[in-house]
Design an enzyme around this catalytic site. Structure first.
Site, PDB file in Angstrom:
ATOM      1  N   SER A  98       0.801  -1.234   0.000  1.00  0.00           N
ATOM      2  CA  SER A  98       0.000   0.000   0.000  1.00  0.00           C
ATOM      3  C   SER A  98       0.824   1.270   0.000  1.00  0.00           C
ATOM      4  O   SER A  98       0.266   2.354  -0.197  1.00  0.00           O
ATOM      5  CB  SER A  98      -0.916   0.013   1.218  1.00  0.00           C
ATOM      6  OG  SER A  98      -1.674  -1.176   1.242  1.00  0.00           O
TER       7      SER A  98
ATOM      8  N   CYS B 234      -7.724   1.886   1.995  1.00  0.00           N
ATOM      9  CA  CYS B 234      -8.829   1.053   1.485  1.00  0.00           C
ATOM     10  C   CYS B 234      -8.442   0.439   0.136  1.00  0.00           C
ATOM     11  O   CYS B 234      -8.124   1.156  -0.808  1.00  0.00           O
ATOM     12  CB  CYS B 234     -10.077   1.915   1.319  1.00  0.00           C
ATOM     13  SG  CYS B 234     -11.399   1.046   0.480  1.00  0.00           S
TER      14      CYS B 234
ATOM     15  N   HIS C  14     -15.216  -0.424   4.069  1.00  0.00           N
ATOM     16  CA  HIS C  14     -15.050   0.897   4.653  1.00  0.00           C
ATOM     17  C   HIS C  14     -16.253   1.783   4.410  1.00  0.00           C
ATOM     18  O   HIS C  14     -16.261   2.947   4.822  1.00  0.00           O
ATOM     19  CB  HIS C  14     -13.812   1.580   4.051  1.00  0.00           C
ATOM     20  CG  HIS C  14     -12.512   0.992   4.499  1.00  0.00           C
ATOM     21  ND1 HIS C  14     -11.831   0.046   3.763  1.00  0.00           N
ATOM     22  CD2 HIS C  14     -11.769   1.204   5.615  1.00  0.00           C
ATOM     23  CE1 HIS C  14     -10.724  -0.301   4.392  1.00  0.00           C
ATOM     24  NE2 HIS C  14     -10.672   0.391   5.535  1.00  0.00           N
TER      25      HIS C  14
END
Lengths: 358, 646
Positions: B327, B384, B371
């Site tokens: 990420s 996310c 989310h």
């Protein structure tokens, strides 16, 4: 009745040199019979060429001079375009059946042509003739210089300059040229010489600055000569020579082998022999009758000694290393044939001296 | 008749002229011959004794005088690599009557390993007999004393004090400095033998190898005359050596030590860069090895232990470890979106998974429950995955790949160290050429969350952090800051400053950079940001960061581990990139903790502590470790990536 004409004193001196060459080569070449046989064959060829040329009348040579010169110049130009590269320099011309250096022809053709030019009018040459003579001299020298072959270019330049000197170039002008040279040589050093040539001169001034690099050869050569002493270490007994300390010891650096093993006495004899041969050449020049022959004979003889001087000078650490062999002693065929051809012309001049008065 | 007379007169004049000139030539001939004779007389008679001595080269030796190798310092002048005197036992072969007898006698008083003897004999064979060869290094005081007492028995052997490389910080700087080692046959094939006369060592790795030309210096020579016993009588000529350049690194060794301390005993990597200049402040790869052991050749057992170590201490992870960025790449993906018309206000609803049209396959978000509705800033804050599936799929791989490449991913950073791989920013063409397969939409989704084919080195991630901090100005990272030259050398200046080249500007607007940096600041500062609890509490400065978790792919795992270890090596890698302060960044950091679990839990605290230490001088480790609560784990894309596991 046709009879072979030879100048015996000259032949005797040259044969003595050739014999010494074989002995030194036996020692310098690691006692290799192949080297001796090769060199002996070359000597045979060279001597044959010499004897053949000795039969030719100087006026024949005079007549052929412009043609030989022109052919040499064209081949020099060809070398620049299509020449083979050997050892980093473009010197060789391959004619299919034989591979040779046109600069060798020029060693003879240039002094011949300069003599040809200056003898067209009464000596000493006037200004116009001097310019013409300088042109036919400088043009091929410049070609050879850019090959690059500094040593040969200098020697060819010397041979032509000798003709002009003999022809009566005034002492005053010579002094002026000398002055110019003093000014121009540093400039040439900085801007004309290649970096490898500059290094050779730096090496000459201080070989110990780089004792394992560029100074190595000259240091080892000087050690060889110096340690020979008065009597030498004896034939094939030179520790420097036999210990592989001297690169090119059977070609350009053969003098260091000779002097290490033969000592100062041997060197004196060798130099005396060279001087005797040159003196005989100058004698021939003195007693021949026509001007062209005189000039040519004087130049050929003295140029021969310049070879000796430049080679021994460089091997003994007095002159920069320019790759000039010791005439008739060093291993190698090209220069030997040219040198012997020169002596052939010299003999021819002497043989026909009485016919030539005009 | 008159013409004839003139001709005759001319002829006589010419004859006289040439005759006089020929006589001049005879004089010249005499002079030249005399010059030659004089020169040879000077060499052979006048200087005979000198050359006689010289020709007996067992009396006169050309001794190379090795230069002193340049030292290495950190940015504050602390010595990282130095030369210390050690005693060596050396033998001069030409003075030895019987080598075997001598070796036999020597080994009776000084312990010499058989391997050293073999090496010594090989060196003797490979060199000329007047070049001394080392039999043993690092003699103890006692051995030196024992040798000195018995010296007269050992003609040809002597004890010499020599300089040897020493690394006072041992392993701390090993992956940066590398080490020098003895010159081996492979080195010999590639070096200029002349430049290494008298020198036994050569830089093998790291800065020592990369800056070898500067560190080495120039060899000097002494021509010495010796007597029949090989003792020096006098120096005939001397050409002094030129010391190598001293090298000042940009690295702050204190920061370097602390950064490794914060990693603890975990495998991983910390890289810290000053964004404005590209200067590398810390370059940690853990675990480390002791470079001092390599200087004189490491013994086989120790070397095999290092090689066999599962933690792979010899691997320089920071420069050559290749990891999926996870990420940490999402900031770049967002910016690629903004540059290509995706609005920062556009929201995506995350139900916990994402499906491609015409497929029922579910690409999962790390948060199974989803989310809900997330904006771009929130997507970075929460990391996310579904948002990025959506964004990547809307962008397509071509635009994504082009943007990554613009940022420098998939190419070398240009750091002044060897062994850098280019990493991999995958593209349609790459997959076709290298894998022989076409690009699938699913590949795009994985790329969007930094998984799949994508590979980066920790160094590249650090450079990405620095580029973000610079608002797009790309600069080559540099380990070495300046060289100080020996006054004897042929440099004009005493000092050369070295700077990384500027590589241009990333093709993205300042506005978009600010948007992403704002979001990355929220990752740390906002209470719901993934790195808040790990890196954002009680901050005295602002920090922008992004967490990442990457699946284990690249680190090859041998077949010989025991089962209990296996689970540990199975865990995900933890990643974190950051820079601080946000307004005027002074330090950009990338941290990778192998098998650390989650980026927020394992990697972010390290970056925070490193920043604290650098910016505030606060050693966060000492008093109270930052409290860590169990973190939400960022999961991975559901498509499994091939793992090399038994």
């Amino acid at each position: 009745m046709f009879r072979i004409k030879i100048d015996m004193p000259l032949l005797f001196g040259l044969l003595l040199l050739c014999t010494s060459s074989l002995f030194v080569l036996w020692s310098a070449g690691g006692e290799s019979s192949r080297i001796i046989i090769n060199q002996a064959i070359r000597m045979g060829v060279a001597i044959t060429v010499m004897i053949a040329l000795a039969q030719i009348r100087p006026d024949t040579i005079f007549r052929w001079t412009p043609l030989l010169y022109a052919a040499g110049l064209i081949m020099l130009a060809l070398v620049m375009v299509v020449g083979d590269v050997g050892k980093g320099a473009q010197r060789w011309l391959d004619l299919g059946f034989v591979r040779f250096q046109p600069s060798e022809i020029m060693k003879l053709a240039v002094p011949m042509m300069v003599a040809w030019v200056v003898t067209r009018k009464t000596l000493p040459p006037d200004f116009k003739n001097l310019v013409l003579a300088s042109t036919v001299l400088i043009l091929p020298s410049a070609f050879i210089l850019v090959q690059p072959d500094l040593g040969t270019a200098i020697l060819i330049l010397m041979s032509g300059a000798l003709i002009i000197f003999l022809a009566g170039f005034s002492w005053r002008n010579m002094l002026i040229l000398l002055g110019l040279a003093v000014i121009l040589i540093p400039i040439a050093y900085l801007f004309v010489l290649e970096s490898y040539q500059q290094r050779r001169i730096q090496t000459l001034i201080d070989p110990w600055a780089d004792p394992l690099g560029s100074g190595y050869q000259i240091i080892q050569s000087m050690i060889a000569i110096g340690s020979g002493g008065a009597q030498g270490k004896g034939w094939t007994q030179g520790s420097q020579s036999q210990g592989d300390f001297i690169p090119d010891r059977h070609t350009d650096f053969i003098f260091s082998v000779f002097s290490e093993e033969m000592g100062f006495i041997g060197v004196l004899l060798l130099i005396t022999l060279y001087v005797a041969i040159v003196a005989r050449g100058l004698y021939i020049a003195y007693y021949t009758k026509d001007t062209f022959s005189r000039l040519l004979a004087g130049s050929l003889s003295m140029t021969f000694f310049f070879y000796v001087f430049v080679n021994i000078g460089m091997v003994a650490g007095m002159l920069p290393v320019v790759g000039v062999p010791l005439p008739l002693i060093s291993y190698g065929g090209t220069s030997m044939v040219t040198l012997m051809a020169g002596f052939g012309i010299l003999m021819g001049i002497h043989n026909h001296r009485s016919l030539m008065s005009r | 008749m008159a013409a004839d007379q003139i001709e005759l007169k001319d002829y006589l004049r010419e004859t006289n002229l040439i005759h006089s000139r020929l006589i001049a030539l005879v004089v010249l001939l005499g002079i030249l011959a005399l010059i030659l004779v004089a020169r040879v007389w000077y060499l052979q008679i006048y200087n005979y004794e000198r050359f006689e001595v010289l020709s007996k080269d067992n009396r006169v030796r050309l001794v190379p005088v090795p230069p002193v190798r340049g030292q290495v310092f950190d940015r504050n002048g602390k010595v990282l690599a130095e030369n210390i005197p050690v005693f060596t036992l050396e033998v001069l072969p030409q003075d030895v009557k019987d080598m075997d007898v001598l070796l036999d006698q020597l080994t009776q008083i000084i312990e010499v390993s058989p391997a050293d003897v073999v090496k010594f004999k090989a060196e003797v064979r490979a060199h000329r007999s007047f070049e001394p060869q080392v039999l043993k290094v690092n003699l103890s005081e006692e051995e030196v004393a024992r040798f000195s007492v018995n010296r007269h028995f050992f003609r040809g052997a002597k004890v010499e004090a020599r300089l040897q490389r020493n690394y006072p910080y041992a392993g701390e700087m090993a992956h940066v400095l590398g080490y020098v080692g003895r010159i081996n046959q492979r080195d010999k094939d590639s070096i200029d033998a002349k430049a290494y006369k008298g020198t036994d060592y050569i830089g093998k790795r790291g800065i020592e190898a990369k800056y070898e030309d500067h560190l080495l210096g120039q060899v000097g020579f002494e021509q010495v005359e010796t007597n029949a016993h090989g003792e020096r009588i006098r120096t005939i000529d001397r050409n002094p050596p030129v010391s190598g350049d001293d090298i000042y690194l940009n690295i702050d060794v204190e920061l370097q030590i602390k950064a490794r301390e914060y990693l603890g005993d975990r495998r991983g990597s910390v890289i810290a860069i000053e964004p404005a200049t590209g200067q590398v402040l810390a370059f940690v790869s853990n675990p480390v090895y002791d470079p001092n052991k390599f200087v004189n050749g490491i013994d086989h057992r120790s070397y095999n232990a290092l090689r066999g170590d599962l933690n792979r201490p010899l691997l320089n992870r920071t420069i050559s470890g290749r990891y999926a960025p996870g990420s940490t790449i999402k900031g770049l993906v967002s910016m690629a979106g903004l540059e290509n018309g995706w609005s920062e206000n556009r929201s995506v609803t995350c139900p916990g998974y994402f499906t491609l049209k015409g497929s029922s396959h579910r690409y999962r978000c790390w948060k199974r429950a989803g989310h809900g509705k997330v904006s771009m800033i929130e997507s970075l804050m929460y990391s996310c995955d579904v948002y990025y599936y959506q964004l990547a799929s809307a962008l397509g791989i071509d635009k994504l790949s082009a943007f990554f490449k613009d940022f420098g991913l998939g190419s070398k950073t240009g750091i002044d160290l060897d062994g850098e791989p280019s990493g991999l920013a995958p593209s349609r063409e790459w997959k076709r050429d290298r894998r022989g397969a076409s690009w699938y939409p699913g590949d795009t989704l994985n790329t969007g969350i930094g998984q799949g084919f994508m590979l980066v080195t920790p160094l590249q991630l650090g450079v990405v952090a620095a580029t973000l901090a610079n608002r797009g100005k790309r600069i080559e990272p540099r380990i070495v800051g300046r060289l100080e030259h020996s006054p004897n050398g042929d440099y004009e200046d005493a000092v050369s400053q070295l700077q990384g080249a500027e590589l241009g500007q990333v093709n993205a607007s300042a506005e978009n950079f600010n948007t992403i940096i704002e979001a990355m600041t929220a990752v740390v500062a906002h209470p719901r940001g993934t790195a808040h609890r790990a890196a954002g509490l009680n901050a005295e400065y602002t920090m922008a960061g992004k967490t990442g978790t990457a699946q284990v792919v690249a680190i090859a795992q041998g077949a010989k581990y025991d089962a209990s270890k296996l689970s540990d090596f199975h865990k995900d890698h933890a990643l974190f990139i950051s820079f601080a302060p946000v307004e005027q960044p002074k330090i950009a950091i990338a941290v990778i903790v192998e098998n650390g679990g989650s980026g927020s839990g394992a990697a972010a605290p390290v970056a925070r502590k490193v920043s604290d230490f650098y910016l505030l001088g606060k050693d966060a480790n000492a008093p109270e470790p930052i409290e860590q609560e169990p973190e939400e784990q960022e999961a991975l894309a559901s498509e499994p990536v091939a793992m090399v596991l038994n």
